[in-house]
Design a protein around this motif. Structure first.
Motif, PDB file in Angstrom:
ATOM      1  N   THR A 182       0.832  -1.213   0.000  1.00 54.25           N
ATOM      2  CA  THR A 182       0.000   0.000   0.000  1.00 54.25           C
ATOM      3  C   THR A 182       0.861   1.256   0.000  1.00 54.25           C
ATOM      4  OG1 THR A 182      -0.074   0.122   2.407  1.00 54.25           O
ATOM      5  CG2 THR A 182      -1.831  -1.140   1.323  1.00 54.25           C
ATOM      6  N   GLY A 183       2.120   1.118   0.359  1.00 56.81           N
ATOM      7  CA  GLY A 183       3.017   2.262   0.465  1.00 56.81           C
ATOM      8  C   GLY A 183       3.190   2.730   1.900  1.00 56.81           C
ATOM      9  N   LYS A 184       2.415   2.175   2.831  1.00 62.41           N
ATOM     10  CA  LYS A 184       2.521   2.621   4.224  1.00 62.41           C
ATOM     11  C   LYS A 184       3.899   2.326   4.812  1.00 62.41           C
ATOM     12  CE  LYS A 184      -2.304   2.546   5.593  1.00 62.41           C
ATOM     13  NZ  LYS A 184      -3.276   2.017   6.548  1.00 62.41           N
ATOM     14  N   PHE A 185       4.452   1.143   4.529  1.00 60.70           N
ATOM     15  CA  PHE A 185       5.785   0.813   5.041  1.00 60.70           C
ATOM     16  C   PHE A 185       6.832   1.703   4.370  1.00 60.70           C
ATOM     17  CE2 PHE A 185       9.780  -1.562   4.601  1.00 60.70           C
ATOM     18  CZ  PHE A 185      10.115  -1.685   5.933  1.00 60.70           C
TER      19      PHE A 185
ATOM     20  N   ARG B 145      -4.472  -7.757   4.986  1.00 61.52           N
ATOM     21  CA  ARG B 145      -4.156  -6.848   3.884  1.00 61.52           C
ATOM     22  C   ARG B 145      -5.434  -6.161   3.421  1.00 61.52           C
ATOM     23  NH1 ARG B 145      -0.250 -10.331  -0.124  1.00 61.52           N
ATOM     24  NH2 ARG B 145       1.692  -9.937   0.967  1.00 61.52           N
ATOM     25  N   LEU B 146      -5.294  -4.903   3.082  1.00 64.78           N
ATOM     26  CA  LEU B 146      -6.460  -4.127   2.659  1.00 64.78           C
ATOM     27  C   LEU B 146      -6.911  -4.470   1.248  1.00 64.78           C
ATOM     28  CD1 LEU B 146      -5.322  -0.654   4.040  1.00 64.78           C
ATOM     29  CD2 LEU B 146      -6.866  -2.304   5.105  1.00 64.78           C
ATOM     30  N   THR B 147      -5.997  -4.964   0.428  1.00 66.38           N
ATOM     31  CA  THR B 147      -6.309  -5.257  -0.965  1.00 66.38           C
ATOM     32  C   THR B 147      -5.676  -6.579  -1.363  1.00 66.38           C
ATOM     33  OG1 THR B 147      -4.352  -4.089  -1.756  1.00 66.38           O
ATOM     34  CG2 THR B 147      -6.363  -2.791  -1.536  1.00 66.38           C
ATOM     35  N   SER B 148      -6.160  -7.163  -2.439  1.00 65.54           N
ATOM     36  CA  SER B 148      -5.617  -8.441  -2.898  1.00 65.54           C
ATOM     37  C   SER B 148      -4.418  -8.275  -3.827  1.00 65.54           C
ATOM     38  CB  SER B 148      -6.707  -9.238  -3.611  1.00 65.54           C
ATOM     39  OG  SER B 148      -7.179  -8.496  -4.729  1.00 65.54           O
ATOM     40  N   ALA B 149      -4.149  -7.056  -4.245  1.00 70.20           N
ATOM     41  CA  ALA B 149      -2.999  -6.788  -5.121  1.00 70.20           C
ATOM     42  C   ALA B 149      -2.316  -5.507  -4.647  1.00 70.20           C
ATOM     43  CB  ALA B 149      -3.469  -6.631  -6.560  1.00 70.20           C
ATOM     44  N   PRO B 150      -1.043  -5.360  -4.956  1.00 70.46           N
ATOM     45  CA  PRO B 150      -0.340  -4.134  -4.551  1.00 70.46           C
ATOM     46  C   PRO B 150      -1.009  -2.887  -5.117  1.00 70.46           C
ATOM     47  CG  PRO B 150       1.221  -5.766  -5.374  1.00 70.46           C
ATOM     48  CD  PRO B 150      -0.146  -6.284  -5.659  1.00 70.46           C
ATOM     49  N   GLN B 151      -1.033  -1.832  -4.317  1.00 75.91           N
ATOM     50  CA  GLN B 151      -1.671  -0.584  -4.721  1.00 75.91           C
ATOM     51  C   GLN B 151      -0.692   0.428  -5.291  1.00 75.91           C
ATOM     52  OE1 GLN B 151      -5.254  -0.194  -4.520  1.00 75.91           O
ATOM     53  NE2 GLN B 151      -4.642  -2.333  -4.564  1.00 75.91           N
ATOM     54  N   THR B 152       0.608   0.208  -5.082  1.00 76.80           N
ATOM     55  CA  THR B 152       1.595   1.155  -5.598  1.00 76.80           C
ATOM     56  C   THR B 152       2.142   0.638  -6.922  1.00 76.80           C
ATOM     57  OG1 THR B 152       3.458   0.096  -4.485  1.00 76.80           O
ATOM     58  CG2 THR B 152       2.281   1.817  -3.252  1.00 76.80           C
ATOM     59  N   ALA B 153       2.553   1.550  -7.783  1.00 76.65           N
ATOM     60  CA  ALA B 153       3.173   1.156  -9.047  1.00 76.65           C
ATOM     61  C   ALA B 153       4.457   0.377  -8.781  1.00 76.65           C
ATOM     62  CB  ALA B 153       3.453   2.395  -9.897  1.00 76.65           C
ATOM     63  N   LEU B 154       5.218   0.795  -7.766  1.00 75.17           N
ATOM     64  CA  LEU B 154       6.440   0.089  -7.395  1.00 75.17           C
ATOM     65  C   LEU B 154       6.115  -1.345  -6.988  1.00 75.17           C
ATOM     66  CD1 LEU B 154       9.484   0.051  -6.758  1.00 75.17           C
ATOM     67  CD2 LEU B 154       8.911   0.908  -4.482  1.00 75.17           C
ATOM     68  N   GLY B 155       5.090  -1.523  -6.168  1.00 76.78           N
ATOM     69  CA  GLY B 155       4.688  -2.857  -5.729  1.00 76.78           C
ATOM     70  C   GLY B 155       4.220  -3.724  -6.884  1.00 76.78           C
TER      71      GLY B 155
END
Length: 196
Positions: free
Chosen positions: A48-51, A124-134
């Motif tokens: 999510t980018g939080k870390f 996890r809040l989502t089933s796939a990464p939310q950031t482009a980096l992820g």
């Protein structure tokens, strides 16, 4: 124009010494700390980018913290210090000029320092990464074991896929292989800027 002697120009001399001390002793390590955080943000997990946005840099006088919010990694910029502040930090009992840490609630899991069960992933809040980096670094594999480190994928028995956005032990790998390079590149650059 009258030439200033040592005593008449003493204040200017002290100001110049203050500036030189700050730039020589502080700005090289400052750039190192900022570079290390950028590289850790790129190397580490980014769901999510939080870390990625929870890194912080402590200086003797202040702490610069990431937002801890969702989104793409945002670089940290440390504030300038005077030569007096730099000198004070070196004279203190804790002579560390910069300290880098991550204040995310799940930081120990994210750097693969502790094991956790699959319920960690169920949160996890989502089933796939939310950031482009992820999404760029996303790896999918067979089911995860019941008890595992964040970066381990596969090895489980049920029909759920496991995934990660950074390899197992990414933090230890960075610390042993890339940290020294980051320090050398930035300090060499600082010395070239100062003495060229």
């Amino acid at each position: 124009m009258a030439r200033k002697g040592f005593w008449k120009g003493g204040i200017n001399l002290l100001e110049e010494l203050d500036r030189v001390a700050a730039t020589t002793v502080y700005n090289g390590p400052k750039r190192v700390a900022e570079r290390v955080v950028r590289e850790l943000q790129q190397a580490g997990p980014s769901w999510t980018g939080k870390f990625s946005n929870s890194w912080q840099i402590q200086t003797p006088t202040t702490t610069v913290r990431g937002t801890g919010q969702m989104g793409e990694p945002r670089p940290l910029i440390t504030p300038p210090l005077t030569g007096r502040q730099v000198t004070k930090s070196f004279l203190s009992t804790d002579s560390v000029v910069f300290r880098i840490s991550n204040n995310a609630p799940h930081a120990l899991e994210a750097i693969d320092a502790v094991q956790h069960d699959r319920q960690y992933y169920a949160r996890r809040l989502t089933s796939a990464p939310q950031t482009a980096l992820g999404r760029q670094k996303w790896e999918l594999d067979a089911p995860r074991s019941q008890l595992s480190y964040r970066g381990q994928i596969g090895g489980g028995a049920d029909g759920l896929n496991s995934s990660r956005t950074a390899p197992l032990d990414w933090f230890a790998t960075y610390a042993s292989a890339n940290l020294g390079r980051a320090v050398q590149v930035e300090m060499d650059s600082a010395l070239r800027r100062r003495f060229s």
